[in-house]
Design a protein around this motif. Sequence first.
Motif, PDB file in Angstrom:
ATOM      1  N   ALA A  87       0.813  -1.211   0.000  1.00  0.00           N
ATOM      2  CA  ALA A  87       0.000   0.000   0.000  1.00  0.00           C
ATOM      3  C   ALA A  87       0.852   1.268   0.000  1.00  0.00           C
ATOM      4  O   ALA A  87       0.607   2.203  -0.766  1.00  0.00           O
ATOM      5  N   GLU A  88       1.865   1.310   0.844  1.00  0.00           N
ATOM      6  CA  GLU A  88       2.707   2.503   0.936  1.00  0.00           C
ATOM      7  C   GLU A  88       3.450   2.748  -0.375  1.00  0.00           C
ATOM      8  O   GLU A  88       3.533   3.884  -0.852  1.00  0.00           O
ATOM      9  N   SER A 376      -0.408  -2.770  -7.876  1.00  0.00           N
ATOM     10  CA  SER A 376      -1.582  -3.634  -7.773  1.00  0.00           C
ATOM     11  C   SER A 376      -2.512  -3.148  -6.664  1.00  0.00           C
ATOM     12  O   SER A 376      -2.246  -3.347  -5.478  1.00  0.00           O
ATOM     13  N   LEU A 377      -3.595  -2.493  -7.051  1.00  0.00           N
ATOM     14  CA  LEU A 377      -4.597  -2.045  -6.083  1.00  0.00           C
ATOM     15  C   LEU A 377      -5.338  -3.244  -5.506  1.00  0.00           C
ATOM     16  O   LEU A 377      -5.697  -3.263  -4.322  1.00  0.00           O
ATOM     17  N   ASP A 385      -3.482  -8.191   5.831  1.00  0.00           N
ATOM     18  CA  ASP A 385      -2.861  -7.240   6.749  1.00  0.00           C
ATOM     19  C   ASP A 385      -3.524  -5.869   6.667  1.00  0.00           C
ATOM     20  O   ASP A 385      -3.348  -5.031   7.563  1.00  0.00           O
ATOM     21  N   ASN A 386      -4.261  -5.630   5.594  1.00  0.00           N
ATOM     22  CA  ASN A 386      -4.874  -4.321   5.371  1.00  0.00           C
ATOM     23  C   ASN A 386      -6.348  -4.282   5.773  1.00  0.00           C
ATOM     24  O   ASN A 386      -6.847  -3.237   6.208  1.00  0.00           O
ATOM     25  N   PHE A 387      -7.049  -5.419   5.595  1.00  0.00           N
ATOM     26  CA  PHE A 387      -8.468  -5.495   5.932  1.00  0.00           C
ATOM     27  C   PHE A 387      -8.749  -6.841   6.599  1.00  0.00           C
ATOM     28  O   PHE A 387      -8.315  -7.882   6.094  1.00  0.00           O
ATOM     29  N   GLU A 388      -9.479  -6.805   7.706  1.00  0.00           N
ATOM     30  CA  GLU A 388      -9.846  -8.037   8.397  1.00  0.00           C
ATOM     31  C   GLU A 388     -10.789  -8.862   7.526  1.00  0.00           C
ATOM     32  O   GLU A 388     -11.735  -8.325   6.937  1.00  0.00           O
ATOM     33  N   ASP A 389     -10.534 -10.182   7.443  1.00  0.00           N
ATOM     34  CA  ASP A 389     -11.320 -11.058   6.553  1.00  0.00           C
ATOM     35  C   ASP A 389     -11.477 -10.388   5.192  1.00  0.00           C
ATOM     36  O   ASP A 389     -12.582 -10.189   4.681  1.00  0.00           O
ATOM     37  N   LEU A 404      -9.091   5.605   5.156  1.00  0.00           N
ATOM     38  CA  LEU A 404      -9.103   5.195   3.751  1.00  0.00           C
ATOM     39  C   LEU A 404      -7.686   5.026   3.202  1.00  0.00           C
ATOM     40  O   LEU A 404      -7.488   5.005   1.987  1.00  0.00           O
ATOM     41  N   THR A 405      -6.726   4.871   4.090  1.00  0.00           N
ATOM     42  CA  THR A 405      -5.321   4.792   3.681  1.00  0.00           C
ATOM     43  C   THR A 405      -5.072   3.686   2.669  1.00  0.00           C
ATOM     44  O   THR A 405      -4.333   3.879   1.694  1.00  0.00           O
TER      45      THR A 405
END
Length: 472
Positions: A87-88, A376-377, A385-389, A404-405
């Motif tokens: 993401a970063e 890759s979005l 690691d970015n969103f649970e489930d 919304l990072t």
Amino acid sequence: MITITLLSLIITLSLSTITLLLFTASRRKLRSPPGSIGLPFIGETFQLIAAYKTENPEPFIDSRVSKYGTVFTTHVFGERTVFSADAESNRFILQNEGRFFEASYPSSIANLVGKHSLLLMRGSLHRRMHSLTMSFANSTIIKDHLLVDIDRLVRLNLDNWTGRIFLMEEAKKITFELTLKQLLSIDPCEWTENLRKEYMLVIEGFFCIPIPFFSLTYRRAIQARKRVTEALHLVVRERRVEREKGVKKNDMLAALFDSDCDDVTFSDDEIVDFLVSLLVAGYDTTSTTMTLAVKFLTDTPSALAQLKEEHEEIRKRKGASVALEWDDYKSMPFTQCVVNETLRLSNIISGVFRRAMSDVKIKDYTISKGSKVFASLRAVHLGQDNFEDARVFNPWRWQKTSDLTNFMPFGGGPRRCPGYELARVALSVFLHHLITRFSWIPAEEDKLVFFPTTRTQKRYPIIVQRRNVVVE
């Protein structure tokens, strides 16, 4: 003598060792992302395509992230490419458009959208045209002008629904008609439907190996693009004649004509390429999001039930009035959660291609000048690691977070999709009229595939039943 020679040898070896250590340290600092480039020329293209033709393409990236990390090297569509699933790093790539990176898409896409498309523009021209496009799709324009057309075209299409329908096909009609109205002030007719069918062939060729002899799909796409551009050229010529007679319309084409009065003059070829790229942006992506929202909701009855409550309340409050207004759109909080989650999970735009304009440091690696990069979005949106489930449809997650990072469905930076607000409004209006006018069940089991674009394998056939309809 022997002592001097031995001393000289020791000094030489020491200097050589120091030089080697310095060189090795320098190479570590400049090392490229690890990975595999597969077969000559073809690289790993077939593995990527094969994965995206399934219901679960994640293993292509998952396996490489597991082995090499979130930034890795592969070879796809004829070129060595650095993939970023971080993401970063993606934010850095997107925000540094024109400074460290520039847009660079596979030739298969570039050939089909045209060399003058917004997708391929760079520098000051891109900034100007991006701003112009934004001026036709911002909240004020949608509120004052476009919402009426969106609402009318959605209701017009739904009026004809009965029995078994292919939802994806119907959604494409809605978004294509809406986009043509916004760009060219053309209402639905036989001409628009014929143009839409040609356009579908163009999009199918986006991710083929760009050799017509090698790919029948690509050859058909090139031929279809020629027919599309011929049709649009005719419209542009007719509108120029109308303009000379004093007839003026409030649409994107008129704005492009008006630019002739400024310091830039666009040829018909440039205008047509620009229109083609905007049709790509407004047609396939929004219609697919509409279809997948319905599929996800159908598969999640509790979410559908809560959404129905929200829209039935709006309908009850409006009474006899059918057409939605801006205040109605702004009173759909759970709808926006559904929109966010659909965008996150479906990833209509899987990612964006860029090319490094100079040597660029990302994480512990150096992306060398001229390297192709794919941010890759999808990998970020589906990263645990970015969103649970992360791979579960859960619109309620958006009631709990305002961060919304890691959420970039419309890209970011100077090339963020200029129609992002328009897409959200169109989807919200569509869901409102669908839910308040129909009930439905899937006609047969269908599944998602992601190549050449995200879609359902069978165009999502459903059986609709009309509910109580309020007539104006």
